[in-house]
Motif scaffolding. Structure first.
Motif, short mmCIF file in Angstrom:
data_model
loop_
_atom_site.label_atom_id
_atom_site.label_comp_id
_atom_site.label_asym_id
_atom_site.label_seq_id
_atom_site.Cartn_x
_atom_site.Cartn_y
_atom_site.Cartn_z
N LYS A 9 0.92 -1.18 0.09
CA LYS A 9 -0.12 -0.12 -0.13
C LYS A 9 0.85 1.36 0.04
O LYS A 9 0.60 2.12 -0.78
CB LYS A 9 -0.90 0.06 1.26
CG LYS A 9 -1.83 1.18 1.36
CD LYS A 9 -2.79 0.94 2.41
CE LYS A 9 -3.90 2.17 2.57
NZ LYS A 9 -4.83 1.93 3.73
N LYS A 11 4.15 1.57 -1.24
CA LYS A 11 4.54 1.57 -2.48
C LYS A 11 3.83 2.24 -3.48
O LYS A 11 4.28 3.17 -4.13
CB LYS A 11 4.87 0.17 -2.77
CG LYS A 11 5.58 0.10 -4.27
CD LYS A 11 5.89 -1.14 -4.54
CE LYS A 11 6.41 -1.28 -6.09
NZ LYS A 11 6.84 -2.53 -6.52
N GLU A 12 2.40 2.09 -3.59
CA GLU A 12 1.47 2.46 -4.56
C GLU A 12 1.21 3.92 -4.18
O GLU A 12 0.58 4.72 -4.94
CB GLU A 12 0.32 1.88 -4.62
CG GLU A 12 0.72 0.18 -5.17
CD GLU A 12 1.37 0.15 -6.55
OE1 GLU A 12 1.03 1.11 -7.31
OE2 GLU A 12 2.14 -0.34 -6.51
N ASP A 13 1.13 4.42 -2.73
CA ASP A 13 0.47 5.67 -2.63
C ASP A 13 1.74 6.83 -2.65
O ASP A 13 2.67 6.77 -2.25
CB ASP A 13 0.24 5.80 -0.84
CG ASP A 13 -0.27 6.87 -0.28
OD1 ASP A 13 -0.25 7.96 -1.03
OD2 ASP A 13 -1.01 6.78 0.57
N GLN A 14 1.22 7.65 -3.66
CA GLN A 14 2.35 8.83 -4.18
C GLN A 14 2.53 9.75 -3.18
O GLN A 14 3.51 10.39 -2.96
CB GLN A 14 1.56 9.30 -5.32
CG GLN A 14 1.20 8.50 -6.38
CD GLN A 14 2.69 7.91 -6.95
OE1 GLN A 14 3.82 8.62 -7.12
NE2 GLN A 14 2.71 6.47 -7.14
N GLU A 15 1.71 9.72 -1.89
CA GLU A 15 1.83 10.69 -1.04
C GLU A 15 2.90 10.20 0.14
O GLU A 15 3.25 11.13 0.96
CB GLU A 15 0.41 11.05 -0.16
CG GLU A 15 -0.59 11.56 -0.87
CD GLU A 15 -0.32 12.89 -1.30
OE1 GLU A 15 0.14 13.82 -0.50
OE2 GLU A 15 -0.50 13.32 -2.53
N GLY A 17 6.44 9.41 1.07
CA GLY A 17 7.78 9.75 0.45
C GLY A 17 8.78 8.64 1.16
O GLY A 17 9.91 8.47 0.47
N THR A 60 9.93 -1.40 -2.39
CA THR A 60 8.96 -0.15 -2.46
C THR A 60 9.43 1.04 -3.09
O THR A 60 8.48 1.70 -3.48
CB THR A 60 8.76 0.06 -0.96
OG1 THR A 60 10.23 0.70 -0.58
CG2 THR A 60 8.38 -0.81 -0.12
N LYS A 62 11.11 3.32 -1.92
CA LYS A 62 11.00 4.42 -0.94
C LYS A 62 11.86 4.11 0.23
O LYS A 62 12.17 2.88 0.48
CB LYS A 62 9.51 4.59 -0.60
CG LYS A 62 8.64 4.97 -1.61
CD LYS A 62 7.23 5.07 -1.35
CE LYS A 62 6.58 5.30 -2.37
NZ LYS A 62 5.25 5.72 -2.17
#
Length: 99
Positions: A9, A11-15, A17, A60, A62
């Motif tokens: 989740k 990984k997919e969430d652009q918010e 960082g 991820t 990130k």
């Protein structure tokens, strides 16, 4: 396993960082009970393999930060080592109980 879903989740969430993984209480995580697993009596359906966990953490894209303020034993120690950054308090205790 919940941790795999949480990393997917994030990984997919652009918010998102960066991912910070920590715990409350006396333990970061003790991992699995190796004696129970060796006995063949374990029905731990929440267990995740090292490879699956490493893929979840490592792919991820990130930064992953682990904050450890207590025990990180075996699987918990491995999880902490998968992070890009590991921050340990003076109360952190690391151990690998593999035979």
């Amino acid at each position: 396993a919940q941790i795999k879903k949480a990393f997917a989740k994030a990984k997919e969430d652009q918010e998102v960082g960066a991912i910070v993984l920590t715990a409350r209480g006396k333990a970061f995580t003790a991992g699995l009970d190796l004696m129970e697993l060796a006995s063949g009596k374990s029905d731990n359906k929440a267990a995740v393999s090292d490879n699956m966990l490493q893929n979840s953490v490592g792919k991820t894209g990130k930064p992953v930060i682990c904050g450890v303020n207590g025990f990180a034993i075996t699987g918990g120690f491995e999880l902490a080592l998968m992070a890009d950054f590991l921050i340990a308090s003076v109360n952190a205790k690391f151990a690998d109980t593999h035979a």
